[in-house]
Write an enzyme that holds these catalytic residues in place. Structure first.
Site, PDB file in Angstrom:
ATOM      1  N   MET A  68      24.984   7.762   1.615  1.00 16.67           N
ATOM      2  CA  MET A  68      24.418   9.469   2.510  1.00 16.67           C
ATOM      3  C   MET A  68      24.529   8.801   4.103  1.00 16.67           C
ATOM      4  O   MET A  68      25.482   9.539   4.312  1.00 16.67           O
ATOM      5  CB  MET A  68      22.991   9.898   2.539  1.00 16.67           C
ATOM      6  CG  MET A  68      22.951  11.554   2.851  1.00 16.67           C
ATOM      7  SD  MET A  68      24.293  11.903   1.539  1.00 16.67           S
ATOM      8  CE  MET A  68      23.382  12.928   0.253  1.00 16.67           C
ATOM      9  N   GLU A  87       0.551  -1.526   0.455  1.00 22.33           N
ATOM     10  CA  GLU A  87      -0.050  -0.182  -0.500  1.00 22.33           C
ATOM     11  C   GLU A  87       0.867   1.326   0.108  1.00 22.33           C
ATOM     12  O   GLU A  87       0.393   2.235  -0.222  1.00 22.33           O
ATOM     13  CB  GLU A  87      -0.746   0.093   0.903  1.00 22.33           C
ATOM     14  CG  GLU A  87      -1.886  -1.304   0.953  1.00 22.33           C
ATOM     15  CD  GLU A  87      -1.680  -2.176   1.812  1.00 22.33           C
ATOM     16  OE1 GLU A  87      -0.250  -2.401   1.955  1.00 22.33           O
ATOM     17  OE2 GLU A  87      -2.740  -3.204   2.012  1.00 22.33           O
ATOM     18  N   LYS A 145     -17.805  -0.560   5.832  1.00 19.62           N
ATOM     19  CA  LYS A 145     -17.930  -1.611   5.214  1.00 19.62           C
ATOM     20  C   LYS A 145     -20.005  -1.495   4.441  1.00 19.62           C
ATOM     21  O   LYS A 145     -19.955  -0.917   4.032  1.00 19.62           O
ATOM     22  CB  LYS A 145     -17.452  -3.098   5.174  1.00 19.62           C
ATOM     23  CG  LYS A 145     -18.099  -3.859   4.221  1.00 19.62           C
ATOM     24  CD  LYS A 145     -17.466  -5.244   5.185  1.00 19.62           C
ATOM     25  CE  LYS A 145     -17.069  -6.168   3.054  1.00 19.62           C
ATOM     26  NZ  LYS A 145     -16.570  -7.705   3.674  1.00 19.62           N
ATOM     27  N   PHE A 157     -11.715  -7.079  13.325  1.00 21.11           N
ATOM     28  CA  PHE A 157     -10.883  -7.475  12.762  1.00 21.11           C
ATOM     29  C   PHE A 157      -9.773  -6.516  11.342  1.00 21.11           C
ATOM     30  O   PHE A 157     -11.093  -5.694  11.122  1.00 21.11           O
ATOM     31  CB  PHE A 157     -10.940  -9.568  11.845  1.00 21.11           C
ATOM     32  CG  PHE A 157      -9.959  -9.276  11.473  1.00 21.11           C
ATOM     33  CD1 PHE A 157      -8.747 -10.023  11.242  1.00 21.11           C
ATOM     34  CD2 PHE A 157      -9.847  -9.659   9.824  1.00 21.11           C
ATOM     35  CE1 PHE A 157      -7.223 -10.101  10.948  1.00 21.11           C
ATOM     36  CE2 PHE A 157      -9.727  -9.792   8.985  1.00 21.11           C
ATOM     37  CZ  PHE A 157      -7.819 -10.023   8.954  1.00 21.11           C
ATOM     38  N   GLN A 158      -8.984  -6.451  11.335  1.00 23.55           N
ATOM     39  CA  GLN A 158      -8.526  -5.147  10.687  1.00 23.55           C
ATOM     40  C   GLN A 158      -8.513  -4.090  11.309  1.00 23.55           C
ATOM     41  O   GLN A 158      -9.406  -3.319   9.577  1.00 23.55           O
ATOM     42  CB  GLN A 158      -8.481  -4.948   9.643  1.00 23.55           C
ATOM     43  CG  GLN A 158      -7.471  -6.829   8.526  1.00 23.55           C
ATOM     44  CD  GLN A 158      -7.308  -7.057   6.735  1.00 23.55           C
ATOM     45  OE1 GLN A 158      -8.243  -6.668   6.474  1.00 23.55           O
ATOM     46  NE2 GLN A 158      -6.544  -7.941   7.002  1.00 23.55           N
TER      47      GLN A 158
END
Lengths: 588, 170
Positions: A485, A54, A166, A116-117
């Site tokens: 760097m 993502e 949802k 959940f999630q």
């Protein structure tokens, strides 16, 4: 009323995206966004690009947005989908990139239940976005989506998160078109105060040692702003420098352009900033990478600052003429006033100033040791520059580190929107997904990610995305086997104690490219560089180039942390005056 | 070193949409950027348009105060930001509930001081009072200091509410 009461939330999302002119979104499915993915499946107007992480969805959307001038759109699921996107969101916030990120959320009745999630997406992303929304009523969904696009692209652009539970995606509600959804608040000022513009023009016309200092705001304002800037700078005959984010706003090949300024900017740009008497800042924000030591930043100058975001003005540096407005509008007004008052620069003073600048320029601060023994990273980029010279369709993205600074120094940009880099946040792993986004927006262009071997591993999985969509992106790795760097700072500031900066156990990048289904090329000798670059450009598939470069090369010029513009180090032979000054060491 | 700028105390009124998360945005801005909040009060003032008014008392150098206002102003649900301290005379009031327990002379003295400060008795038992006091922050602090010697048990103090003098509104 153009309302149909029969749309589901998911259908409203698709319809709103279409009405906002969206044709591409970057995303990754999951439980809490399945209804939207179902609605996507049933239509053919919006193309979905499936990324492999993502974070990369947001970076790809950034690359898409930055290279096309459109809003980048992201669709991810709840919980880990949203948290993975956070780095990309902050990156877009820091670099002012317009993004709308739709996140799924657990059903309304489960919010707060540790479902959940589930995560508190709006809570987590509040400081990571320009604004965010949690939609709890399907009848507010269309309005929220339209307002989200409005907020993302107006004023100083930035990322907006819209969190959609949802059950709202399943619920039926009414759709409203963009015209029916005027935002309640947030009306950024785009037209400047004319009195301020007149004051600025007077100051500009009377300058003896002027400099234009331009940033990403000019690019965000659109190509017109770059044209107006070029016109105005040429009318005045004044020198112009650009920030990392502003590269391309003014044509790099123009003799009035001094190159990038700041920590790894050119000697002439930094000394001109230090010694100027009038500074004309257009769309830059006096970032600490640009100013160096604040108390010694351009001590003798009067400063004009044009910015669309009032909170950027007088934040780090006190300015004399603040102008709130969009760069294009302000430049248009400046040019008009300049012409109307028949202004002309003080030619005698200007000639003196240019003489001084040419003296600084003659130091040739970007020179490096020419050798056949080892591929210098600067040499590899110079050869890349030669190979793409004259082409109008080249987009360069970068990861973060030495290679990024060398790319900024050695690749010239004649036009805006061709240079994609993570400036504010400095996100390793930005370049490959950004190149993918740029390639989606510009299918026939040549999109090259100039990378380091450490950075590229942070989002290497996106090679699969490139393969899936047959995107011929090129990954040009300057492989020095160090986090360069970090190693450079450890060498200069931490007594050469190279703590954890060696890239141990690297993959074979040629085989890695092959494993992904792309093409891998390698150069280990200077004599191979041109052929490898030529082949890379010729192959119409994803390519990884493993350019094995000098492991010890450092990026110069450099203004060490805590130092002023006139305390630059020009090369490896110059040492810091006091070893490891404490004041500078604590700075990043 | 550049001259050190003085720290100033400013009272800022902010008109915002009364929606979930708006207070978190304002507070997050202060904590995220390291600004001070001396006090912050919020309540809905316009139910028809769902607008709330936030009064923030903050302190910082003039440059910081300017930043705070600019940062507040660019929050999407913010409609208006007014620096009352900058814009002319204004009224600022705080309110507190102060519980004092005791008997005998101390109890009488507490009541007498309350009278001087125009504090109202809003609860009384044989051994305690709860006073309601409204005034400037200094008034309240002085009252509370005195009550400490007279059996102070509990304080609940609201932050400042403020408004400009004269005919103009936010």
């Amino acid at each position: 009323m153009s309302t149909t009461p029969t749309l589901t939330g998911a259908e409203i999302v698709i319809k709103a995206l279409r009405d906002q002119g969206v044709d591409t979104i970057f995303g990754y499915p999951g439980g809490a966004v399945l209804p939207i993915y179902d609605a996507l499946f049933k239509q053919n107007h919006i193309r979905h690009i499936l990324v492999r992480h993502e974070q990369a969805a947001v970076h790809a959307a950034e690359g898409y947005a930055r290279s096309s001038g459109k809003v980048g759109v992201v669709l991810v699921t709840s919980g880990p989908g949203a948290t993975n996107a956070v780095t990309g969101l902050v990156d877009a916030l820091m670099d002012s990139i317009p993004i709308v990120c739709l996140t799924g959320q657990v059903p309304t009745h489960l919010i707060g239940n540790d479902a959940f999630q589930e995560c508190d997406t709006t809570g987590i992303t509040r400081p990571a976005t320009k604004h965010n929304y949690l939609v709890k009523d399907v009848n507010q969904l269309a309005r929220t989506l339209h307002e989200g696009f409005y907020v993302a692209k107006n004023g100083r652009p930035g990322p907006v998160v819209i969190d959609i539970p949802k059950d709202i995606q399943f619920a039926e509600g009414t759709y409203k078109a963009p015209a029916e959804c005027q935002p309640k608040s947030y009306r950024p000022q785009v037209r400047p105060d004319l009195n301020k513009v007149e004051e600025a023009v007077e100051l500009i016309a009377n300058a003896k040692r002027p400099i234009f200092y331009v940033g990403g705001g000019v690019i965000n304002s659109g190509p017109i702003a770059s044209r107006l800037l070029t016109q105005f700078v040429r009318m005045t005959g004044y020198p112009c420098t650009a920030t990392l984010m502003g590269l391309g706003a003014y044509p790099a090949s123009d003799k009035q352009f001094l190159g990038m300024l700041g920590m790894h900017g050119t000697y002439e740009a930094n000394l001109a900033m230090h010694g100027c008497d009038v500074m004309i800042n257009i769309g830059a924000r006096f970032d600490d990478r640009v100013t160096g030591k604040l108390s010694e930043f351009s001590p003798g100058s009067r400063k004009i600052h044009v910015d669309i975001d009032p909170s950027s003005i007088n934040k780090n540096v006190r300015v004399d003429v603040p102008i709130v407005g969009d760069a294009a509008h302000v430049l248009e007004d400046m040019i008009r006033v300049w012409k109307a008052r028949a202004k002309r620069a003080d030619q005698k003073a200007l000639a003196e100033w240019w003489k001084q600048i040419e003296f600084w320029r003659a130091r040739d601060c970007l020179r490096y040791e020419k050798t056949d023994k080892v591929i210098k990273p600067q040499f590899a980029l110079e050869r890349l520059r030669a190979a793409i010279a004259g082409r109008d369709d080249v987009f360069i993205s970068t990861e973060v580190g030495q290679h990024q600074m060398w790319a900024a120094q050695f690749i010239p940009f004649e036009k805006p929107n061709r240079w994609l880099t993570s400036g504010g946040l400095g996100t390793m792993g930005y370049g490959l997904p950004a190149a993918i986004g740029a390639q989606i927006a510009n299918p026939d262009a040549l999109c090259i990610d100039v990378a380091g071997e450490a950075s590229i591993l942070m989002n290497i999985q996106e090679m699969s995305t490139a393969l899936q969509y047959r995107l011929p992106v090129k990954v040009f790795i300057l492989n020095n086997q160090w986090m360069g760097m970090v190693r450079q700072w450890q060498q200069l500031l931490h007594g050469e104690r190279y703590s954890e900066s060696y890239s141990e156990a690297l993959p074979d990048f040629v085989k890695l490219a092959d494993a992904f289904g792309g093409v891998g090329l390698r150069a280990t000798k200077t004599s191979e560089v041109d052929d490898v670059i030529k082949e890379m450009i010729a192959i119409e598939r994803p390519v990884i180039v493993d350019m094995c470069v000098d492991q010890k090369e450092n990026c110069f010029p450099m203004i060490p942390g805590g130092k002023a513009h006139n305390e630059m180090l020009l090369g490896p032979d110059e040492k810091l005056e006091e070893a490891t000054p404490e004041e500078g060491m604590v700075l990043v | 070193m550049p001259p050190v700028e003085p720290i100033e105390r400013h009272t800022i009124s902010v008109l915002v949409d009364n929606e979930p998360g708006v207070l978190a945005r304002v507070i997050g801005l202060f904590s995220g950027r390291g600004y001070n909040i001396e006090s912050l009060t919020v309540a809905e003032v316009n139910p028809e348009q769902a607008l709330s008014r936030i009064t923030i008392v903050t302190s910082g150098t003039p440059m910081i105060i300017e930043q705070i206002k600019a940062q507040l102003d660019r929050l999407v649900p913010v409609h208006r930001v007014r620096d009352l301290t900058m814009e002319g005379p204004f009224i600022e009031r705080e309110m507190a509930l102060v519980k004092v327990a005791g008997t005998g002379e101390k109890r009488v003295e507490a009541l007498r001081i309350a009278d001087i400060f125009k504090a109202r008795v809003v609860d009384a038992t044989i051994e305690s009072f709860v006073f309601e006091i409204t005034g400037t922050a200094d008034d309240l602090t002085r009252f509370i200091e005195l009550m400490k010697q007279l059996g102070l048990v509990d304080i609940s103090r609201a932050g400042a509410v403020a408004m400009s003098r004269g005919t103009g509104g936010l």
